[in-house]
Enzyme design. Sequence first.
Site, PDB file in Angstrom:
ATOM      1  N   TYR A 151       0.857  -1.178   0.000  1.00  0.00           N
ATOM      2  CA  TYR A 151       0.000   0.000   0.000  1.00  0.00           C
ATOM      3  C   TYR A 151       0.901   1.239   0.000  1.00  0.00           C
ATOM      4  O   TYR A 151       1.285   1.753   1.053  1.00  0.00           O
ATOM      5  CB  TYR A 151      -0.920   0.032   1.223  1.00  0.00           C
ATOM      6  CG  TYR A 151      -1.815  -1.182   1.379  1.00  0.00           C
ATOM      7  CD1 TYR A 151      -1.985  -2.112   0.344  1.00  0.00           C
ATOM      8  CD2 TYR A 151      -2.496  -1.428   2.574  1.00  0.00           C
ATOM      9  CE1 TYR A 151      -2.798  -3.223   0.503  1.00  0.00           C
ATOM     10  CE2 TYR A 151      -3.317  -2.534   2.732  1.00  0.00           C
ATOM     11  CZ  TYR A 151      -3.461  -3.428   1.701  1.00  0.00           C
ATOM     12  OH  TYR A 151      -4.268  -4.529   1.862  1.00  0.00           O
ATOM     13  N   SER A 210     -15.817  -3.220  -3.907  1.00  0.00           N
ATOM     14  CA  SER A 210     -15.573  -1.940  -4.600  1.00  0.00           C
ATOM     15  C   SER A 210     -16.808  -1.038  -4.636  1.00  0.00           C
ATOM     16  O   SER A 210     -17.039  -0.307  -5.594  1.00  0.00           O
ATOM     17  CB  SER A 210     -15.079  -2.202  -6.030  1.00  0.00           C
ATOM     18  OG  SER A 210     -13.893  -2.964  -6.024  1.00  0.00           O
TER      19      SER A 210
END
Length: 312
Positions: free
Chosen positions: A58, A208
């Site tokens: 990340y 999502s």
Amino acid sequence: MSKIKIGKSQVETAPLGLGTNKVGGHNLFPNLSESDGLETVRAALESGIQLLDTAFMYGKGRSEELIGEVIADFPRDQVIIADKAAHDFSSGEMVLNNEPQFLKKSVDDALKRLKTDYIDIFYIHFPDEKTPKSEAVGALQELREAGKIRAIGISNFTPEQVKEANKDGYVDVVENYYSLIHRDEEERLFPYLRDAHISFVPYFPLESGLLTGKYTKDSTFAENDPRSKSEKFTGKAFQSTMKAVDTLRPIARQHHVGVLQIVLAWYLANPDLTAVIPGARNAGQVPGIAQSAEVKLSKDEYDRISRNFLAV
């Protein structure tokens, strides 16, 4: 929130956590604001969320650095950090690496970025093709004995790889893809995890945004929007998911919350899930996530939701 235990370890955490790939994950998402990321993590901790799920990948360490800035202002024993590593860029190209020395260096480097002296849960983020899985986990066991990590996790492992990794009984938790519309693990993995007393944490729980209630069967996406080319957001798959999401709306109204809270409440009530880690882009999204911990579904509601989404 009541506490849950991670596998056979001594790590205990509130079951509602925060996924932080949008905190410093500039390589994964466009137009991220680091100030938003800092505020999101702070808002989560202030709302009673303890578990922060991050990874080297990340932002290639940036998420860890930002989390390290925030947790410096909180008692360390009130924060549960879950971190992951496997992506090796030392050759100039990205390769997956589970070799013991790489994992040990990854933990040492993560500790520096997080500005802490231990990590509560450390996952092998992805399996590589060559390292014996039990050997990789054995390296993490050495790190646990050294006090650098407290619980051992593996992520994106197949059921066969999970069993190989747990040959010596060291694995505490698995983090794999699972959601209301992606439930393969229920038959192929959960029975083994129950028998082995291994926890399970799903990633992509909100698909999502598909499971947040913000879309309907009439939603459309511009041609330059990546969702217009995604099978999940188009055609029969999208219509089927939206039909199931619509069945959540009456339940949400009865509980005076939104679809998002009902979905997260279903995960929190699922006996095969230990924790759930929805992501947030800004602090304004945190209260809605935290609210889900207050929703208590009846057995009938839980079962009805489960049945309705099995048909997707």
